[in-house]
Write an enzyme that holds these catalytic residues in place. Structure first.
Site, PDB file in Angstrom:
ATOM      1  N   LYS A  80     -17.321  42.596  19.370  1.00  0.00           N
ATOM      2  CA  LYS A  80     -17.685  41.413  20.148  1.00  0.00           C
ATOM      3  C   LYS A  80     -16.517  40.444  20.289  1.00  0.00           C
ATOM      4  CE  LYS A  80     -22.166  41.828  20.988  1.00  0.00           C
ATOM      5  NZ  LYS A  80     -23.069  41.273  21.974  1.00  0.00           N
ATOM      6  N   ASP A 108     -26.895  36.408  17.703  1.00  0.00           N
ATOM      7  CA  ASP A 108     -27.427  36.759  16.389  1.00  0.00           C
ATOM      8  C   ASP A 108     -26.274  36.993  15.428  1.00  0.00           C
ATOM      9  OD1 ASP A 108     -27.070  39.165  17.874  1.00  0.00           O
ATOM     10  OD2 ASP A 108     -29.233  39.235  18.199  1.00  0.00           O
TER      11      ASP A 108
HETATM   12  C1  LIG Z   1     -22.355  45.162  16.112  1.00  0.00           C
HETATM   13  C2  LIG Z   1     -23.096  45.204  17.384  1.00  0.00           C
HETATM   14  N1  LIG Z   1     -23.229  46.384  18.004  1.00  0.00           N
HETATM   15  C3  LIG Z   1     -23.897  46.476  19.163  1.00  0.00           C
HETATM   16  C4  LIG Z   1     -24.468  45.370  19.755  1.00  0.00           C
HETATM   17  C5  LIG Z   1     -25.241  45.538  21.031  1.00  0.00           C
HETATM   18  O1  LIG Z   1     -24.599  45.019  22.124  1.00  0.00           O
HETATM   19  P1  LIG Z   1     -25.452  44.663  23.427  1.00  0.00           P
HETATM   20  O2  LIG Z   1     -26.315  43.483  23.069  1.00  0.00           O
HETATM   21  O3  LIG Z   1     -24.444  44.378  24.449  1.00  0.00           O
HETATM   22  O4  LIG Z   1     -26.310  45.841  23.704  1.00  0.00           O
HETATM   23  C6  LIG Z   1     -24.337  44.113  19.149  1.00  0.00           C
HETATM   24  C7  LIG Z   1     -24.900  42.915  19.758  1.00  0.00           C
HETATM   25  O5  LIG Z   1     -24.889  41.829  19.191  1.00  0.00           O
HETATM   26  C8  LIG Z   1     -23.629  44.025  17.927  1.00  0.00           C
HETATM   27  O6  LIG Z   1     -23.477  42.862  17.287  1.00  0.00           O
END
Ligand SMILES: Cc1ncc(COP(=O)(O)O)c(C=O)c1O
Length: 383
Positions: A80, A108
């Site tokens: 992110k 979150d």
């Molecule tokens: C570590 C991690 N992987 C995957 C995701 C999923 O991403 P998306 O919300 O774009 O599907 C998030 C979302 O916060 C995340 O924090």
């Protein structure tokens, strides 16, 4: 271990259009090119590693497994880092240096950390909205980058709405990782920022036969959409089959793909996979992904916990690896169905299949990590 698998009508080999049919795909592809060259010039940029897991490939009877490890991305612990911070840099382009920009977002955890870090790096004020189950540790790691954190009532989707309402009132700019009616441009920049993760993985995979299957964990789906667009760009007609993986209690992609239209999951979306605890798909991600996935599945928390432990433990062939609860979703989905002949057949997985995963976070909440794995991240990496 329980899982549900839904096979879509698109389960016919490559993801639908190597030719990138829709306008949003063209736009994301263009924006991704710009993002990649910009982020490569940021201080401390380094590609994250792609790790081979030959031991796991053998025990699950497939030909090859590679996993991209985002734990060290810019020292922020997750992929992110690429999205929110890049979107802020785009907002500042062309603005006079005297004009202050105030940004805010809902999160979150990981997205908020990226936005706070980007705001600090580029000199903006920043407010981050978190919902009630976001841990104190995650809150503090956002505050560490100088942002003010506001805790809201309700679930993640309620915090998204609260961020938008407050921003409208205060004249702030929302930097969201999800898109909704009338709000698409900034999430497009966020997704463009994520793209570098996939372009690195494709380069690291090498020139041999491309991956046949990619399992991607989904919250709102922005990460998955950015991965799919890059895979289609690189592999065209040989694009791997895509399987999305939702937590059972926050299965908005599963419900939406089954219904053929976006569906909302309500309630407190309780799951250990905090980053995936989203009840509404991103509009933009829906537009980009709806015709391009072969299957979608739901997994329980126990599947994520098992995948975290398996990676931490390693074996004679696979080096131990630290991966957080939201980051292992795709791998956990595959492991859940790896010994189920019917699911393998439906997805066309056999002893020659080549699988690519993205471990999208490290131990972003150390307490959760240690309670699941029984070791600190340092103990795992020094083993
Ligand atoms: C570590 C991690 N992987 C995957 C995701 C999923 O991403 P998306 O919300 O774009 O599907 C998030 C979302 O916060 C995340 O924090």
């Amino acid at each position: 271990m329980d899982f549900n698998l839904f096979i879509t009508e698109n389960n016919h080999g490559a993801a639908s259009s190597g030719a990138l049919g829709c306008g949003s795909k063209d736009k994301l592809e263009t924006e991704a090119g710009r993002a990649i060259s910009s982020i490569r010039r940021w201080p401390d940029y380094a590609a994250t590693p792609l790790r081979s897991l030959p031991g796991l490939a053998q025990s699950t009877d497939v030909g090859r497994i590679e996993i991209k490890n985002e734990a060290q991305r810019f020292g922020l612990g997750s992929f992110k880092a690429l999205g929110g911070a890049y979107a802020i840099s785009r907002l500042l382009e062309g603005r006079s240096s005297d004009a202050t920009l105030s940004v805010c977002c809902a999160t979150d955890g990981n997205h908020g950390r990226s936005v706070a870090w980007g705001a600090q790096m580029f000199g903006c004020d920043c407010v981050v909205f978190i919902h009630k189950t976001v841990s104190e540790e995650r809150k503090q790691s956002i505050e560490h980058y100088g942002a003010r954190v506001v805790r809201t009532a309700g679930n993640y989707d309620d915090s998204v709405r609260e961020a938008q309402v407050t921003a409208t009132r205060e004249g702030w700019t929302v930097v969201s990782d999800t898109s909704y009616e009338g709000y698409m441009d900034i999430p497009m920049d966020v997704m463009a920022g994520y793209s570098i993760m996939t372009t690195e993985a494709i380069e690291q995979w090498g020139n041999g036969a491309p991956p046949t299957h990619v399992f991607l964990q989904t919250g709102v789906g922005s990460m998955a959409a950015s991965v799919v667009v890059q895979l289609q760009r690189a592999y065209g007609e040989s694009c791997p089959k895509i399987v999305l993986v939702d937590p059972a209690n926050a299965a908005c992609w599963y419900d939406s793909l089954k219904a053929g239209e976006p569906r909302v999951v309500g309630g407190d979306l309780d799951t250990i996979m905090a980053g995936l605890a989203c009840g509404e798909v991103s509009h933009l991600a829906w537009e980009l992904l709806q015709h391009d996935v072969a299957g979608v599945m739901t997994i329980d928390d126990s599947a994520a916990q098992q995948a975290m432990c398996l990676l931490a433990q390693g074996n004679d062939q696979d080096q131990p690896m630290v991966a957080g609860e939201s980051g292992v979703g795709g791998l956990a989905g595959f492991i859940a169905l790896a010994h189920d002949a019917t699911s393998r057949e439906k997805l066309g997985i056999d002893g020659d299949s080549r699988l690519l995963f993205f471990s999208t976070e490290g131990a972003t909440d150390r307490d959760v990590y240690q309670s699941v794995v029984g070791k600190t991240p340092e103990q795992v990496t020094s083993a």
